[in-house]
Design an enzyme around this catalytic site. Structure first.
Site, PDB file in Angstrom:
ATOM      1  N   GLY A 102      50.590  47.163  45.054  1.00 58.49           N
ATOM      2  CA  GLY A 102      50.832  47.199  46.015  1.00 58.49           C
ATOM      3  C   GLY A 102      50.496  48.640  45.914  1.00 58.49           C
TER       4      GLY A 102
ATOM      5  N   PHE B 116      46.295  45.269  36.485  1.00 52.27           N
ATOM      6  CA  PHE B 116      45.002  45.579  36.657  1.00 52.27           C
ATOM      7  C   PHE B 116      45.353  46.368  34.923  1.00 52.27           C
ATOM      8  CE2 PHE B 116      44.235  46.862  40.778  1.00 52.27           C
ATOM      9  CZ  PHE B 116      43.114  45.055  40.700  1.00 52.27           C
TER      10      PHE B 116
ATOM     11  N   GLU C   8      43.065  62.025  30.382  1.00 53.50           N
ATOM     12  CA  GLU C   8      41.935  61.166  30.685  1.00 53.50           C
ATOM     13  C   GLU C   8      40.593  60.903  31.376  1.00 53.50           C
ATOM     14  OE1 GLU C   8      44.411  58.115  32.893  1.00 53.50           O
ATOM     15  OE2 GLU C   8      42.744  56.644  32.680  1.00 53.50           O
TER      16      GLU C   8
ATOM     17  N   ARG D 259       5.987  49.493  30.160  1.00 52.86           N
ATOM     18  CA  ARG D 259       5.575  47.839  31.190  1.00 52.86           C
ATOM     19  C   ARG D 259       4.690  48.846  32.341  1.00 52.86           C
ATOM     20  NH1 ARG D 259       7.856  43.085  33.117  1.00 52.86           N
ATOM     21  NH2 ARG D 259       6.985  42.780  35.836  1.00 52.86           N
TER      22      ARG D 259
ATOM     23  N   GLY E 282      42.312  57.045  38.263  1.00 51.63           N
ATOM     24  CA  GLY E 282      41.766  58.038  40.238  1.00 51.63           C
ATOM     25  C   GLY E 282      41.161  57.666  40.386  1.00 51.63           C
TER      26      GLY E 282
HETATM   27  C1  LIG Z   1      38.723  47.488  34.300  1.00 55.56           C
HETATM   28  C2  LIG Z   1      40.330  48.122  35.279  1.00 55.56           C
HETATM   29  C3  LIG Z   1      41.225  48.714  33.905  1.00 55.56           C
HETATM   30  C4  LIG Z   1      42.246  49.020  34.417  1.00 55.56           C
HETATM   31  N1  LIG Z   1      43.160  49.574  33.572  1.00 55.56           N
HETATM   32  C5  LIG Z   1      44.645  50.462  34.763  1.00 55.56           C
HETATM   33  C6  LIG Z   1      45.582  50.523  33.288  1.00 55.56           C
HETATM   34  O1  LIG Z   1      45.109  49.720  32.180  1.00 55.56           O
HETATM   35  N2  LIG Z   1      47.018  50.671  33.624  1.00 55.56           N
HETATM   36  C7  LIG Z   1      47.025  51.111  35.033  1.00 55.56           C
HETATM   37  O2  LIG Z   1      48.133  51.333  35.472  1.00 55.56           O
HETATM   38  N3  LIG Z   1      45.693  50.790  35.592  1.00 55.56           N
HETATM   39  C8  LIG Z   1      44.534  50.018  35.475  1.00 55.56           C
HETATM   40  N4  LIG Z   1      43.406  50.389  36.383  1.00 55.56           N
HETATM   41  C9  LIG Z   1      44.102  50.481  37.940  1.00 55.56           C
HETATM   42  C10 LIG Z   1      43.027  51.803  38.057  1.00 55.56           C
HETATM   43  O3  LIG Z   1      44.032  52.995  37.661  1.00 55.56           O
HETATM   44  C11 LIG Z   1      43.592  51.440  39.985  1.00 55.56           C
HETATM   45  O4  LIG Z   1      42.994  50.094  40.247  1.00 55.56           O
HETATM   46  C12 LIG Z   1      42.823  52.939  40.971  1.00 55.56           C
HETATM   47  O5  LIG Z   1      44.224  54.099  39.980  1.00 55.56           O
HETATM   48  C13 LIG Z   1      43.166  53.394  41.863  1.00 55.56           C
HETATM   49  O6  LIG Z   1      44.305  52.328  42.748  1.00 55.56           O
HETATM   50  P1  LIG Z   1      44.123  51.018  44.134  1.00 55.56           P
HETATM   51  O7  LIG Z   1      43.661  49.935  42.558  1.00 55.56           O
HETATM   52  O8  LIG Z   1      45.768  50.559  44.192  1.00 55.56           O
HETATM   53  O9  LIG Z   1      43.370  51.588  44.972  1.00 55.56           O
HETATM   54  P2  LIG Z   1      44.246  51.670  46.519  1.00 55.56           P
HETATM   55  O10 LIG Z   1      45.493  52.708  46.279  1.00 55.56           O
HETATM   56  O11 LIG Z   1      44.228  50.434  47.433  1.00 55.56           O
HETATM   57  O12 LIG Z   1      42.942  51.940  46.650  1.00 55.56           O
HETATM   58  C14 LIG Z   1      42.012  52.223  47.223  1.00 55.56           C
HETATM   59  C15 LIG Z   1      41.081  52.981  48.049  1.00 55.56           C
HETATM   60  O13 LIG Z   1      41.355  54.042  49.460  1.00 55.56           O
HETATM   61  C16 LIG Z   1      41.004  54.949  49.025  1.00 55.56           C
HETATM   62  N5  LIG Z   1      41.639  55.640  49.404  1.00 55.56           N
HETATM   63  C17 LIG Z   1      43.327  55.727  48.539  1.00 55.56           C
HETATM   64  N6  LIG Z   1      44.346  57.277  48.845  1.00 55.56           N
HETATM   65  C18 LIG Z   1      43.460  57.659  49.742  1.00 55.56           C
HETATM   66  C19 LIG Z   1      43.229  59.420  49.489  1.00 55.56           C
HETATM   67  N7  LIG Z   1      44.787  59.416  49.553  1.00 55.56           N
HETATM   68  N8  LIG Z   1      42.611  59.981  50.406  1.00 55.56           N
HETATM   69  C20 LIG Z   1      41.415  59.130  50.541  1.00 55.56           C
HETATM   70  N9  LIG Z   1      40.964  57.448  50.514  1.00 55.56           N
HETATM   71  C21 LIG Z   1      42.386  57.262  49.723  1.00 55.56           C
HETATM   72  C22 LIG Z   1      39.903  55.200  48.026  1.00 55.56           C
HETATM   73  O14 LIG Z   1      38.608  54.564  48.196  1.00 55.56           O
HETATM   74  C23 LIG Z   1      40.223  53.887  47.230  1.00 55.56           C
HETATM   75  O15 LIG Z   1      39.208  53.451  45.672  1.00 55.56           O
HETATM   76  C24 LIG Z   1      42.673  50.133  36.176  1.00 55.56           C
HETATM   77  C25 LIG Z   1      41.327  48.703  36.885  1.00 55.56           C
HETATM   78  C26 LIG Z   1      40.028  48.603  36.748  1.00 55.56           C
HETATM   79  C27 LIG Z   1      39.864  48.266  38.029  1.00 55.56           C
END
Ligand SMILES: Cc1cc2nc3c(=O)[nH]c(=O)nc-3n(C[C@H](O)[C@H](O)[C@H](O)COP(=O)(O)OP(=O)(O)OC[C@H]3O[C@@H](n4cnc5c(N)ncnc54)[C@H](O)[C@@H]3O)c2cc1C
Length: 380
Positions: free
Chosen positions: A130, A157, A245, A271, A367
């Site tokens: 979430g 993730f 990081e 090429r 981030g």
């Molecule tokens: C391959 C992979 C490895 C990972 N490894 C780890 C790990 O080891 N440990 C861990 O804890 N996490 C890990 N992550 C998670 C990663 O750090 C998060 O996916 C990332 O921080 C974004 O969080 P979210 O996916 O919840 O996106 P959300 O928070 O749902 O955000 C989605 C999008 O909304 C927009 N957005 C969000 N907030 C704002 C704002 N304030 N202003 C403007 N736009 C905004 C951005 O475009 C953002 O990309 C991993 C992710 C991947 C894909």
């Protein structure tokens, strides 16, 4: 164009060791690891023997006591050859940073020596189904009952999720409603009852990287497992280490972009179309020159940030800017380079295609880049 001055001869020797390890002990087997969605644990131990894991861990805790340029080098080399199964080395290094900088003596003695040898693999669990960007909104809760915390919640993730022996979990321990002050980092040993792991998640790229969900159900840990021993420090600890990081991601991005450019120079020279090499079209040369210039500019910014990091003067905003700009650049470079390869650029036997799949996460993980703009925007 401008030689890097960041490194000493011992860094270059370490780079050569890393390169040899990747070429001889990893890349010949990487296709199988991609099928398995993880690398064998023995690979971690081999990397540990060579000092590639947690080079910065002090000698008193089994490490080499080196500076963070050595960690930067491992990330650069791994990204250069798309050894995506080893991206987790960076996460492992980040956890070591939490322990070295904030851990209690007991926590350091228990984990750092085993982490340096690869006997123990570390993960960090911030993101939840979430919430990711809004870390203060985590729902995983650790409730103090007597001398133990009882943890409930789930994380997603998580890099090194399958193999991890310890996970640093971001959890709510307080009830002040003030967000940051309610958050703690808690070390969870992976063999504790109440922890379960999903099968590896199927991803767009990084196919050999072990990424899972983690579930905590009434999991008990002694209260001494709070990183640093004092609850409520987690958010501040995270923010301090996130600068490093993000600089690592910036460094990896430039190394990846540079590798893609090198592959594309070779390809476009070799090429021919319409009677001459692709390289000889002004359109190609202008694009390649643009990439070269941007990579050099980015490299200089990264190296300057690294120098500041060594002096403990790197600000979160400077590293956020590096992460944002360099990962965006990697995306632009890899996209242009796939185009210059034509159909071959879409074929996985060409390195550029592997970079195309693997690089995308760098604009999201550590981030999201939009958040990096927020961080920089706050300083305006
Ligand atoms: C391959 C992979 C490895 C990972 N490894 C780890 C790990 O080891 N440990 C861990 O804890 N996490 C890990 N992550 C998670 C990663 O750090 C998060 O996916 C990332 O921080 C974004 O969080 P979210 O996916 O919840 O996106 P959300 O928070 O749902 O955000 C989605 C999008 O909304 C927009 N957005 C969000 N907030 C704002 C704002 N304030 N202003 C403007 N736009 C905004 C951005 O475009 C953002 O990309 C991993 C992710 C991947 C894909």
């Amino acid at each position: 164009m401008i030689p890097r001055t960041l490194f000493d001869p011992e860094h270059e020797a370490f780079r050569n060791t890393t390169r040899r390890f990747l070429a001889e002990q990893c890349m010949p087997f990487h296709a199988q690891w991609e099928e398995d969605h993880q690398v064998p644990r023995e690979v971690w131990k081999k990397a540990g023997e060579l000092g590639l894991l947690n080079a910065t861990t002090p000698e008193a805790f089994g490490g080499l006591g080196l500076d963070r340029r050595f960690s930067l080098i491992v990330g650069e080399e791994v990204t250069r050859v798309s050894a995506n199964g080893l991206i987790g080395f960076g996460v492992h290094d980040i956890v070591a940073g939490y322990l070295i900088n904030f851990g209690t003596e007991a926590q350091k003695h228990k984990w750092l020596p085993k982490m340096a040898t690869g006997e123990a693999i570390a993960a960090v669990a911030m993101t939840e189904p979430g919430t990711g960007s809004d870390l203060q909104g985590v729902k995983t809760r650790a409730t103090l009952v007597g001398d133990h915390y009882i943890i409930n919640g789930s994380k997603t993730f998580i890099s090194n999720g399958t193999h991890c022996d310890l996970v640093v979990v971001v959890a709510k321990t307080g009830n002040t409603g003030k967000g940051a002050q309610d958050i703690s980092l808690i070390i969870v040993e992976a063999d504790r009852p109440g922890l379960s792991k999903s099968t590896p998640l199927r991803k767009v790229g990084l196919h050999a990287q072990d990424t899972t969900m983690l579930f905590f159900e009434d999991l008990r840990v002694p209260k001494e497992n709070v990183v640093g021993g004092v609850a409520g420090q987690g958010f501040f600890q995270l923010m301090k280490e996130l600068a490093w990081e993000r600089l690592g991601i910036a460094g990896n991005s430039i190394a990846g972009a540079r590798a893609v450019l090198e592959h594309t120079l070779e390809y476009t020279r070799g090429r021919s179309v319409f009677g001459k090499p692709i390289f000889d079209f002004q359109n190609s040369r202008f694009k390649l020159a643009d990439m070269k210039i941007n990579i050099e500019v980015g490299q200089n910014y990264v190296d300057r940030c690294m120098a500041l990091c060594l002096e403990h003067k790197l600000t979160p905003q400077a590293s956020a800017a590096a992460k944002l700009w360099c990962s965006d650049l990697y995306s632009k470079v890899v996209d242009e380079c796939v185009q210059l390869h034509g159909g071959n650029g879409y074929m996985l036997e060409y390195p550029v295609a592997r970079h195309y799949l693997d690089h995308r996460v760098l604009r999201i993980a550590g981030g999201a880049n939009d958040i990096m703009k927020e961080l920089v925007g706050r300083t305006l």
